[in-house]
Design a protein around this motif. Structure first.
Motif, PDB file in Angstrom:
ATOM      1  N   ILE A  12       7.246   2.320 -15.614  1.00  0.00           N
ATOM      2  CA  ILE A  12       6.624   3.120 -14.552  1.00  0.00           C
ATOM      3  C   ILE A  12       5.482   2.286 -13.981  1.00  0.00           C
ATOM      4  CG2 ILE A  12       5.415   5.251 -13.982  1.00  0.00           C
ATOM      5  CD1 ILE A  12       6.786   6.547 -16.383  1.00  0.00           C
ATOM      6  N   ILE A  13       5.571   1.983 -12.709  1.00  0.00           N
ATOM      7  CA  ILE A  13       4.579   1.138 -12.045  1.00  0.00           C
ATOM      8  C   ILE A  13       3.682   2.022 -11.193  1.00  0.00           C
ATOM      9  CG2 ILE A  13       4.211  -0.929 -10.666  1.00  0.00           C
ATOM     10  CD1 ILE A  13       5.936  -1.298 -13.227  1.00  0.00           C
ATOM     11  N   LEU A  14       2.379   1.981 -11.472  1.00  0.00           N
ATOM     12  CA  LEU A  14       1.405   2.803 -10.759  1.00  0.00           C
ATOM     13  C   LEU A  14       0.639   1.930  -9.767  1.00  0.00           C
ATOM     14  CD1 LEU A  14       0.203   5.692 -10.638  1.00  0.00           C
ATOM     15  CD2 LEU A  14      -1.501   4.923 -12.309  1.00  0.00           C
ATOM     16  N   LEU A  15       0.574   2.392  -8.527  1.00  0.00           N
ATOM     17  CA  LEU A  15      -0.085   1.643  -7.452  1.00  0.00           C
ATOM     18  C   LEU A  15      -1.366   2.350  -7.018  1.00  0.00           C
ATOM     19  CD1 LEU A  15       3.059   1.056  -5.194  1.00  0.00           C
ATOM     20  CD2 LEU A  15       2.163  -0.498  -6.947  1.00  0.00           C
ATOM     21  N   GLY A  16      -2.355   1.570  -6.683  1.00  0.00           N
ATOM     22  CA  GLY A  16      -3.548   2.085  -6.026  1.00  0.00           C
ATOM     23  C   GLY A  16      -3.456   1.745  -4.547  1.00  0.00           C
ATOM     24  N   VAL A  17      -3.645   2.734  -3.699  1.00  0.00           N
ATOM     25  CA  VAL A  17      -3.476   2.555  -2.259  1.00  0.00           C
ATOM     26  C   VAL A  17      -4.842   2.604  -1.580  1.00  0.00           C
ATOM     27  CG1 VAL A  17      -2.309   3.379  -0.185  1.00  0.00           C
ATOM     28  CG2 VAL A  17      -1.222   3.678  -2.427  1.00  0.00           C
ATOM     29  N   SER A  18      -5.141   1.572  -0.784  1.00  0.00           N
ATOM     30  CA  SER A  18      -6.434   1.482  -0.103  1.00  0.00           C
ATOM     31  C   SER A  18      -6.409   2.261   1.206  1.00  0.00           C
ATOM     32  CB  SER A  18      -6.786   0.017   0.165  1.00  0.00           C
ATOM     33  OG  SER A  18      -5.844  -0.547   1.066  1.00  0.00           O
ATOM     34  N   ASP A  19      -7.554   2.298   1.873  1.00  0.00           N
ATOM     35  CA  ASP A  19      -7.664   3.043   3.130  1.00  0.00           C
ATOM     36  C   ASP A  19      -6.778   2.469   4.229  1.00  0.00           C
ATOM     37  OD1 ASP A  19      -9.484   4.733   1.965  1.00  0.00           O
ATOM     38  OD2 ASP A  19     -11.241   3.612   2.663  1.00  0.00           O
ATOM     39  N   ASN A  20      -6.491   1.153   4.166  1.00  0.00           N
ATOM     40  CA  ASN A  20      -5.609   0.545   5.179  1.00  0.00           C
ATOM     41  C   ASN A  20      -4.149   0.550   4.739  1.00  0.00           C
ATOM     42  OD1 ASN A  20      -5.546  -1.406   3.224  1.00  0.00           O
ATOM     43  ND2 ASN A  20      -6.476  -3.031   4.461  1.00  0.00           N
ATOM     44  N   ASN A  21      -3.849   1.355   3.678  1.00  0.00           N
ATOM     45  CA  ASN A  21      -2.493   1.557   3.160  1.00  0.00           C
ATOM     46  C   ASN A  21      -1.895   0.336   2.460  1.00  0.00           C
ATOM     47  OD1 ASN A  21      -2.136   4.293   3.715  1.00  0.00           O
ATOM     48  ND2 ASN A  21      -1.556   3.872   5.841  1.00  0.00           N
ATOM     49  N   SER A  22      -2.711  -0.668   2.139  1.00  0.00           N
ATOM     50  CA  SER A  22      -2.219  -1.745   1.289  1.00  0.00           C
ATOM     51  C   SER A  22      -2.290  -1.255  -0.159  1.00  0.00           C
ATOM     52  CB  SER A  22      -3.055  -3.011   1.461  1.00  0.00           C
ATOM     53  OG  SER A  22      -4.397  -2.778   1.064  1.00  0.00           O
ATOM     54  N   SER A  23      -1.412  -1.767  -1.002  1.00  0.00           N
ATOM     55  CA  SER A  23      -1.360  -1.257  -2.368  1.00  0.00           C
ATOM     56  C   SER A  23      -1.356  -2.401  -3.377  1.00  0.00           C
ATOM     57  CB  SER A  23      -0.125  -0.379  -2.566  1.00  0.00           C
ATOM     58  OG  SER A  23       1.061  -1.106  -2.298  1.00  0.00           O
ATOM     59  N   ASP A  24      -1.910  -2.122  -4.546  1.00  0.00           N
ATOM     60  CA  ASP A  24      -1.952  -3.066  -5.659  1.00  0.00           C
ATOM     61  C   ASP A  24      -1.522  -2.339  -6.926  1.00  0.00           C
ATOM     62  OD1 ASP A  24      -3.079  -5.414  -4.320  1.00  0.00           O
ATOM     63  OD2 ASP A  24      -4.905  -4.220  -4.155  1.00  0.00           O
ATOM     64  N   VAL A  25      -0.885  -3.079  -7.823  1.00  0.00           N
ATOM     65  CA  VAL A  25      -0.494  -2.503  -9.104  1.00  0.00           C
ATOM     66  C   VAL A  25      -1.742  -2.282  -9.955  1.00  0.00           C
ATOM     67  CG1 VAL A  25       0.792  -2.879 -11.238  1.00  0.00           C
ATOM     68  CG2 VAL A  25       1.790  -3.559  -9.041  1.00  0.00           C
TER      69      VAL A  25
END
Length: 411
Positions: free
Chosen positions: A162-175
């Motif tokens: 299960i891969i959880l992403l954090g999404v920034s205000d500009n909709n870019s995401s990082d694991v």
């Protein structure tokens, strides 16, 4: 002396011959396994038995004397080509890793000892829904104390991530987290986040590189802090375990976790469960706790002796809670007198997979790091705790632990 020289000469001849023979073996090892370049016959009488994410294909082998194995070649997701082999001792080959529940072409070859392939035979398989797609719709991500709680069901117990992403205000995401495992019931938390709205995404992947779609949502973690252990105090009740060896209860929150310090220890021969009762100094909604068991030291204490194996935590919010005889086990939420069962726990086995008595240095390091356990979100606020040890790794009549840290919201 002459006989001795003759003996040395004979020994030299034998050694040289042995070396020459060894060289001959190495050279012959690189020769083709077969000089028979005849093309094998086809596999016949093919049958398909589909399963989740794959299929078993059975067949009759060709009557070819130089047959070595059967090769299956297929695309699992329209791009990635996968190959599996089955020796001539078997009449079945497994194909797996398919990305969807749909029809796929699998090409079978009979292969000779000279690596000569037969003409291809194309078989159609129709695997059931692959395991990673069975898991994905069951996943739920919700707010937890200091982070995000992930739950789900992996009914086939396959190794999935299960891969959880954090999404920034500009909709870019990082694991921000990757969680792999093959247990059936998934329940864990990703912590370290302030109580502010956070947009996240999550997807599921498997060992074959297949990836599900991504679900996005916004969660707001609950406030969490470690409770001030300087406010903890012993609250001895009659049913508590008798202290032994000078390991008095306050050592359970003195901040010392190494095996050279004292912890809490009850006397051998006592009744089980072995219980320790203490006050928190404040009423709080508890989120989790970290338990440090006794690690290896002068003896192999980890996964042995009085270290808790099965235990529970009871709580009370009464001003002066009365004593109550706690059972060896009870469902979470059970109320006995002033006390409520706040959670039942099993200390995890050695990560190495070895038997407890044969645990490794890495297993001991796992014990020394402390293990975190969650409280159910439905628990009420409490200001007193009872650690109740039902059984230990030695199945003895005493219990011990080095340290206990408790987290929650005391506001």
């Amino acid at each position: 002396m002459k006989n001795f020289k003759n003996w040395l000469f004979s020994l030299a001849i034998i050694s040289a011959f042995a070396s020459f023979s060894a060289c001959e073996k190495v050279e012959s090892y690189n020769e083709p396994s077969s000089t028979d370049m005849a093309k094998p016959g086809l596999v016949t009488n093919i049958k398909v038995d589909n399963f989740n994410g794959g299929a078993y294909i059975t067949y009759d082998l060709p009557n070819s004397k130089n047959l070595l194995y059967v090769l299956a070649r297929y695309k699992i997701n329209g791009v990635t080509t996968r190959e599996t082999k089955s020796s001539y001792y078997s009449d079945t080959i497994m194909v797996d890793g398919f990305a969807k529940k749909q029809v796929y072409d699998v090409t079978l070859y009979a292969v000779s000892r000279a690596e000569v392939k037969s003409d291809p035979v194309v078989v159609k398989v129709n695997p059931d829904t692959p395991p990673y797609l069975l898991l994905k719709p069951t996943i739920n991500a919700e707010a937890d104390f200091g982070g995000i709680k992930i739950t789900g069901l992996n009914p086939l117990k396959k190794n999935l991530g299960i891969i959880l992403l954090g999404v920034s205000d500009n909709n870019s995401s990082d694991v921000i987290d990757q969680h792999y495992g093959k247990i059936e019931t998934i329940d864990y938390s990703v912590r370290g986040y302030a109580p502010v709205a956070k947009k996240i995404g999550y997807y599921v992947t498997d060992n074959f590189g297949n990836i599900s779609d991504t679900t996005y949502k916004t969660v707001t973690p609950f406030f969490e802090t470690i409770l001030d252990r300087t406010k903890f105090f012993q609250y001895r009740l009659a049913s508590d375990g008798v202290i032994a060896y000078g390991w008095d209860l306050p050592y359970l929150w003195d901040g010392k976790t190494d095996g050279n310090s004292n912890g809490w220890h009850t006397a051998p021969g006592g009744a089980m469960p072995a219980i320790a009762t203490f006050g928190l100094g404040i009423s709080a909604k508890l989120s989790r706790f970290v338990l440090w068991e006794r690690p290896d030291g002068s003896d192999k204490f980890a996964y042995g002796h009085g270290n808790p194996k099965v235990f529970s935590v009871w709580g009370s919010n009464a001003t002066a809670p009365r004593d109550a005889q706690l059972p060896l086990s009870a469902p979470v939420g059970t109320i006995i007198g002033d006390w409520i069962n706040m959670g039942n726990y099993n200390y995890p086995p050695p990560p190495s997979g070895l038997a407890p008595v044969a645990h490794t240095t890495a297993d001991n390091d796992f014990v020394k790091a402390g293990v975190s356990f969650n409280f159910p979100l439905t628990n009420p606020k409490v200001n007193y705790i009872r650690l109740s040890v039902s059984s230990t790794w030695s199945s003895g009549t005493f219990a011990h632990a080095m340290e206990m840290a408790i987290y929650g919201d005391p506001r």
